[in-house]
Motif scaffolding. Structure first.
Motif, mmCIF file in Angstrom:
data_model
loop_
_atom_site.group_PDB
_atom_site.id
_atom_site.type_symbol
_atom_site.label_atom_id
_atom_site.label_comp_id
_atom_site.label_asym_id
_atom_site.label_seq_id
_atom_site.Cartn_x
_atom_site.Cartn_y
_atom_site.Cartn_z
ATOM 1 N N GLU A 28 40.756 36.691 33.362
ATOM 2 C CA GLU A 28 41.708 36.433 34.443
ATOM 3 C C GLU A 28 41.023 36.514 35.806
ATOM 4 N N LEU A 29 40.044 37.389 35.937
ATOM 5 C CA LEU A 29 39.277 37.440 37.183
ATOM 6 C C LEU A 29 38.554 36.119 37.427
ATOM 7 N N ASP A 30 37.999 35.567 36.359
ATOM 8 C CA ASP A 30 37.326 34.269 36.498
ATOM 9 C C ASP A 30 38.305 33.189 36.949
ATOM 10 N N LYS A 31 39.522 33.233 36.394
ATOM 11 C CA LYS A 31 40.522 32.230 36.766
ATOM 12 C C LYS A 31 40.924 32.348 38.229
ATOM 13 N N THR A 32 41.097 33.579 38.683
ATOM 14 C CA THR A 32 41.564 33.781 40.054
ATOM 15 C C THR A 32 40.443 33.649 41.076
ATOM 16 N N GLY A 33 39.223 33.960 40.651
ATOM 17 C CA GLY A 33 38.104 33.978 41.590
ATOM 18 C C GLY A 33 38.100 35.198 42.493
ATOM 19 N N TRP A 34 38.904 36.213 42.172
ATOM 20 C CA TRP A 34 38.999 37.398 43.018
ATOM 21 C C TRP A 34 37.784 38.306 42.843
ATOM 22 N N LYS A 35 37.425 39.027 43.883
ATOM 23 C CA LYS A 35 36.330 39.984 43.858
ATOM 24 C C LYS A 35 36.883 41.372 43.562
ATOM 25 N N LEU A 36 36.507 41.939 42.421
ATOM 26 C CA LEU A 36 37.054 43.229 42.002
ATOM 27 C C LEU A 36 36.304 44.371 42.679
ATOM 28 N N ALA A 37 37.041 45.165 43.439
ATOM 29 C CA ALA A 37 36.465 46.306 44.138
ATOM 30 C C ALA A 37 36.787 47.627 43.453
ATOM 31 N N LEU A 38 37.981 47.723 42.838
ATOM 32 C CA LEU A 38 38.442 48.995 42.290
ATOM 33 C C LEU A 38 39.058 48.822 40.914
ATOM 34 N N ILE A 39 38.903 49.853 40.110
ATOM 35 C CA ILE A 39 39.672 50.051 38.879
ATOM 36 C C ILE A 39 40.568 51.257 39.141
ATOM 37 N N GLY B 103 40.343 52.280 28.469
ATOM 38 C CA GLY B 103 39.301 51.964 27.494
ATOM 39 C C GLY B 103 38.357 50.857 27.910
ATOM 40 N N GLY B 104 38.776 50.008 28.856
ATOM 41 C CA GLY B 104 37.913 48.925 29.304
ATOM 42 C C GLY B 104 37.131 49.240 30.561
ATOM 43 N N ASN B 105 37.189 50.481 31.023
ATOM 44 C CA ASN B 105 36.551 50.830 32.294
ATOM 45 C C ASN B 105 35.070 50.472 32.334
ATOM 46 N N ALA B 106 34.315 50.916 31.329
ATOM 47 C CA ALA B 106 32.859 50.756 31.362
ATOM 48 C C ALA B 106 32.463 49.287 31.374
ATOM 49 N N GLU B 107 33.087 48.487 30.511
ATOM 50 C CA GLU B 107 32.732 47.071 30.429
ATOM 51 C C GLU B 107 33.049 46.347 31.741
ATOM 52 N N ILE B 108 34.203 46.657 32.321
ATOM 53 C CA ILE B 108 34.583 45.979 33.560
ATOM 54 C C ILE B 108 33.711 46.438 34.722
ATOM 55 N N GLN B 109 33.390 47.721 34.767
ATOM 56 C CA GLN B 109 32.510 48.199 35.838
ATOM 57 C C GLN B 109 31.122 47.577 35.729
ATOM 58 N N THR B 110 30.597 47.463 34.515
ATOM 59 C CA THR B 110 29.291 46.848 34.323
ATOM 60 C C THR B 110 29.288 45.398 34.790
ATOM 61 N N ALA B 111 30.388 44.698 34.502
ATOM 62 C CA ALA B 111 30.461 43.271 34.840
ATOM 63 C C ALA B 111 30.706 43.023 36.322
ATOM 64 N N THR B 112 31.379 43.954 37.003
ATOM 65 C CA THR B 112 31.829 43.684 38.378
ATOM 66 C C THR B 112 31.291 44.648 39.427
ATOM 67 N N GLY B 113 30.847 45.830 39.012
ATOM 68 C CA GLY B 113 30.443 46.849 39.972
ATOM 69 C C GLY B 113 31.590 47.585 40.617
#
Length: 253
Positions: A41-52, A63-73
């Motif tokens: 969904e991030l790819d679809k929106t093009g949004w820059k993820l700053a926070l979880i 449960g998805g914290n680590a994978e998303i942080q690795t992919a987005t910072g």
């Protein structure tokens, strides 16, 4: 400028929420139920993820914290209990403020489903992300907390302005509506239940809801009014809530 919310279904009955501060373009995900779906969904929106922004520690929320942080910072923000399954970059608790660009979220302590569960309230935009504490026509099971704690948490949310838009994390509303009809014969409850059944038959989401609608029709918020029917007339409000929760836990409808 307002907060933009992008809601999408994931897992079997979860909702994912990507949110964007329109003034700055910065985005966050509220919980991480399904890393692959969130990243898509991030790819679809093009949004820059700053926070979880985690509400509690359960795997379908963190449960998805680590994978998303690795992919987005993105930086991980949440209550201390999230450390049971994932690291935190910032631990938050009652009274803290989390900023996403120009959007400010107040952290509300709403334990009961888990002991350290929190909600994120954006007062300016009248939006609250409540995780598994309050559902449309329902509330979360008490896996760790006690009825008095959960009742207090629900009352904190119920005290928000009626127009507050509430984003809860699961599509449980049809099952909750069937239970509500079994304990509450108020016409407003019947009308809402029918609207829910109609929406689900069309494949439509019943989330978000509003605080005003939940005050009017949610059996868990209406527990003191339902106490006589449940055989606990005159009981303290949290005991009436406990009776409603116990009835729901055993409900087979």
């Amino acid at each position: 400028m307002p907060l933009r919310v992008h809601q999408f279904p994931c897992l079997s009955d979860n909702y994912g929420f990507l949110i964007q501060d329109e003034a700055t373009g910065l985005a966050a995900t509220v919980d991480t139920p399904d890393a692959a779906a969130i990243l898509a969904e991030l790819d679809k929106t093009g949004w820059k993820l700053a926070l979880i922004l985690n509400t509690h520690w359960h795997p379908d929320h963190a449960g998805g914290n680590a994978e998303i942080q690795t992919a987005t910072g993105a930086k991980i923000v949440g209550p201390a209990e999230v450390r049971k399954i994932a690291p935190l970059d910032r631990e938050v608790a009652e009274g803290d403020v989390v900023e996403l660009g120009q959007t400010r979220f107040s952290v509300l302590e709403v334990g009961g489903h888990t002991l350290g569960h929190i909600a994120y309230h954006d007062a300016e935009d009248a939006i609250a992300f409540v995780g598994d504490t309050l559902f449309a026509l329902g509330c979360g099971r008490m896996f760790e907390g006690q009825p008095d704690q959960m009742w207090t948490s629900l009352q904190r949310l119920a005290a928000l302005p009626e127009a507050t838009t509430v984003y809860c994390a699961h599509e449980y509303t049809a099952a909750n509506a069937r239970f509500a009809l079994s304990v509450d014969d108020d016409p407003a409850v019947a009308a809402r239940a029918q609207a829910v059944f109609d929406a689900r038959s069309r494949g439509e989401a019943t989330v978000p809801t509003t605080i005003g609608l939940e005050r009017q029709t949610n059996p868990f918020l209406r527990a003191p009014l339902l106490a006589p029917k449940l055989g606990v007339a005159g009981a303290p409000d949290h005991a009436a809530f406990a009776a409603v929760r116990a009835a729901k836990d055993s409900f087979k409808g």
